[in-house]
Write an enzyme that holds these catalytic residues in place. Structure first.
Site, PDB file in Angstrom:
ATOM      1  N   GLU A  52      -7.241 -12.993   1.845  1.00 22.31           N
ATOM      2  CA  GLU A  52      -6.817 -13.868   0.355  1.00 22.31           C
ATOM      3  C   GLU A  52      -8.350 -14.242   0.434  1.00 22.31           C
ATOM      4  OE1 GLU A  52      -3.240 -15.715   1.023  1.00 22.31           O
ATOM      5  OE2 GLU A  52      -1.866 -13.888   1.130  1.00 22.31           O
ATOM      6  N   ASN A  83      -8.050  -7.467   2.575  1.00 24.14           N
ATOM      7  CA  ASN A  83      -6.644  -7.682   2.039  1.00 24.14           C
ATOM      8  C   ASN A  83      -6.328  -9.337   0.970  1.00 24.14           C
ATOM      9  OD1 ASN A  83      -4.215  -6.748   2.121  1.00 24.14           O
ATOM     10  ND2 ASN A  83      -3.868  -8.775   3.575  1.00 24.14           N
ATOM     11  N   HIS A 110       2.947  -8.237  -3.174  1.00 23.37           N
ATOM     12  CA  HIS A 110       4.545  -8.910  -3.137  1.00 23.37           C
ATOM     13  C   HIS A 110       4.298  -8.478  -4.609  1.00 23.37           C
ATOM     14  CE1 HIS A 110       3.649  -9.674   1.321  1.00 23.37           C
ATOM     15  NE2 HIS A 110       2.327 -10.197   0.761  1.00 23.37           N
ATOM     16  N   GLU A 157       1.461  -5.042   2.514  1.00 21.95           N
ATOM     17  CA  GLU A 157       2.207  -5.816   2.624  1.00 21.95           C
ATOM     18  C   GLU A 157       3.046  -5.886   1.544  1.00 21.95           C
ATOM     19  OE1 GLU A 157       1.060 -10.473   2.871  1.00 21.95           O
ATOM     20  OE2 GLU A 157      -0.576  -9.444   4.290  1.00 21.95           O
ATOM     21  N   ASP A 203       6.838  -5.526  -0.857  1.00 20.49           N
ATOM     22  CA  ASP A 203       7.314  -5.995  -1.228  1.00 20.49           C
ATOM     23  C   ASP A 203       8.162  -6.488  -2.614  1.00 20.49           C
ATOM     24  OD1 ASP A 203       6.573  -8.400  -1.320  1.00 20.49           O
ATOM     25  OD2 ASP A 203       7.642  -9.325   0.367  1.00 20.49           O
TER      26      ASP A 203
HETATM   27  C1  XIL Z   1       4.307 -14.793   5.639  1.00 23.35           C
HETATM   28  C2  XIL Z   1       5.312 -14.571   6.894  1.00 23.35           C
HETATM   29  O1  XIL Z   1       6.074 -13.546   6.133  1.00 23.35           O
HETATM   30  C3  XIL Z   1       5.817 -15.196   6.755  1.00 23.35           C
HETATM   31  O2  XIL Z   1       6.970 -15.405   8.659  1.00 23.35           O
HETATM   32  C4  XIL Z   1       4.703 -17.000   7.739  1.00 23.35           C
HETATM   33  O3  XIL Z   1       5.631 -17.677   7.264  1.00 23.35           O
HETATM   34  C5  XIL Z   1       3.894 -17.335   6.139  1.00 23.35           C
HETATM   35  O4  XIL Z   1       3.087 -16.063   6.228  1.00 23.35           O
HETATM   36  N1  XIL Z   1       0.570 -13.419   2.244  1.00 23.35           N
HETATM   37  C6  XIL Z   1       0.317 -12.832   3.699  1.00 23.35           C
HETATM   38  C7  XIL Z   1       0.417 -12.775   5.012  1.00 23.35           C
HETATM   39  O5  XIL Z   1      -1.072 -12.070   3.903  1.00 23.35           O
HETATM   40  O6  XIL Z   1       0.254 -13.049   6.057  1.00 23.35           O
HETATM   41  C8  XIL Z   1       1.712 -13.164   4.759  1.00 23.35           C
HETATM   42  O7  XIL Z   1       2.906 -13.811   5.422  1.00 23.35           O
HETATM   43  C9  XIL Z   1       2.697 -13.481   3.592  1.00 23.35           C
HETATM   44  C10 XIL Z   1       1.966 -13.534   1.922  1.00 23.35           C
END
Ligand code: XIL
Length: 298
Positions: free
Chosen positions: A127, A169, A205, A232, A234
């Site tokens: 990020e 990422n 996401h 990741e 969802d």
């Molecule tokens: C999130 C986790 O799912 C949570 O449990 C934590 O509180 C915060 O981080 N992008 C990412 C992940 O790269 O590491 C994040 O994970 C979600 C967003």
């Protein structure tokens, strides 16, 4: 295949889940994990605040627990994440300049060395690009140490674990837009200058729609000579959820260099997105229609 892991493997891909190691003793959770997934990533346990809570004092208990579970169950491990502007330990948040740069590179070296040979792919940097139209870097304490911090991190990771794929990422990179193009330009520059980078992770996401150029965006990165991974995934609940999960799966399979998909949790109630009910299994561990859409697409 009749499970995500076997169906993905038949296509030469992995299918992974983010794991909270505290849930590995919950039988419903671990039964689904072991049946359906052949890749894992630590939801939090390999982040900087977890692995180096005090400067120079490393803590690998959570990560080790995940790695040993993976090894015992035929799963590969994604490492997440060596450097990120979030979930930094307090001591790092208080550093700047060369002290922070040196601490960050030491962190990369120490953690990647410790897990050497056990990690399929590392999110070396997470990020680092800004949202919106700038296409540039996000302001952060790491960015303020100098624009070359990302390549320094990748070089340190390569030296520490030459066998791990090294990924950049990020999120909001789900189509061809200013942010993904900024990352694209960085990857192209790294490849032209020999900075070691092997893969780009697309967090994915997602909300209630999917960019029409999702697959084309993956493909343009692959055409630079890097692997791509959905890291990741969802998707917000709603009438489009199953369709979007299926479309993302098909997009990955259509891109030869898309090596696998990771969903960011197992059951809806495990998800950081809470009431979005964004995953493939409901809170009781039952398969949702989104699960069927993924399995049918594989
Ligand atoms: C999130 C986790 O799912 C949570 O449990 C934590 O509180 C915060 O981080 N992008 C990412 C992940 O790269 O590491 C994040 O994970 C979600 C967003």
């Amino acid at each position: 295949g009749t499970t995500l892991r076997t169906a993905a493997a038949e296509k030469g891909r992995y299918f992974g889940a983010a794991v909270a190691t505290g849930k590995l003793s919950t039988s419903t959770y671990v039964n689904i994990l072991n049946r359906e997934f052949n890749s894992v990533v630590a939801e939090n346990e390999m982040k900087w605040d977890a692995t180096e809570p005090q400067q120079g004092r490393f803590s690998y208990s959570g990560g080790d627990r995940l790695v040993s579970h993976a090894q015992a169950n035929g799963m590969s491990v994604r490492g997440h994440a060596l450097l990120w502007h979030q979930q930094q330990p307090g001591w790092a948040q208080g550093l700047s300049g060369s002290a922070l740069r040196n601490a960050a590179i030491n962190h990369v070296t120490q953690v990647a060395t410790y897990y050497r040979g056990k990690i399929y792919a590392w999110d070396v940097v997470n990020e680092a690009f800004a949202d919106g139209g700038s296409g540039g870097r996000r302001d952060s304490n790491l960015q303020r140490t100098g624009n070359d911090w990302i390549e320094a991190a990748f070089r340190a990771a390569r030296a520490a674990d030459p066998g791990a794929k090294l990924c950049y990422n990020d999120y909001n990179t789900d189509g061809i837009n200013a942010k993904s193009t900024g990352i694209y330009n960085m990857v192209r520059d790294f490849k032209s200058r020999g900075v070691p980078i092997d893969c780009v992770g697309f967090q994915s996401h997602l909300g209630t729609t999917l960019a029409g150029d999702y697959q084309a965006n993956l493909q343009r990165f692959a055409d630079l000579g890097v692997d791509v991974q959905i890291t990741e995934l969802d998707v917000m609940t709603g009438s489009n959820q199953a369709n979007i999960f299926g479309a993302v799966t098909r997009a990955c399979l259509a891109v030869t260099r898309c090596t696998g998909i990771t969903v960011w949790g197992v059951r809806d109630c495990d998800s950081w997105r809470g009431s979005d009910n964004a995953l493939l299994f409901d809170c009781n561990g039952n398969k949702k229609s989104a699960y069927d859409a993924v399995l049918n697409a594989l």
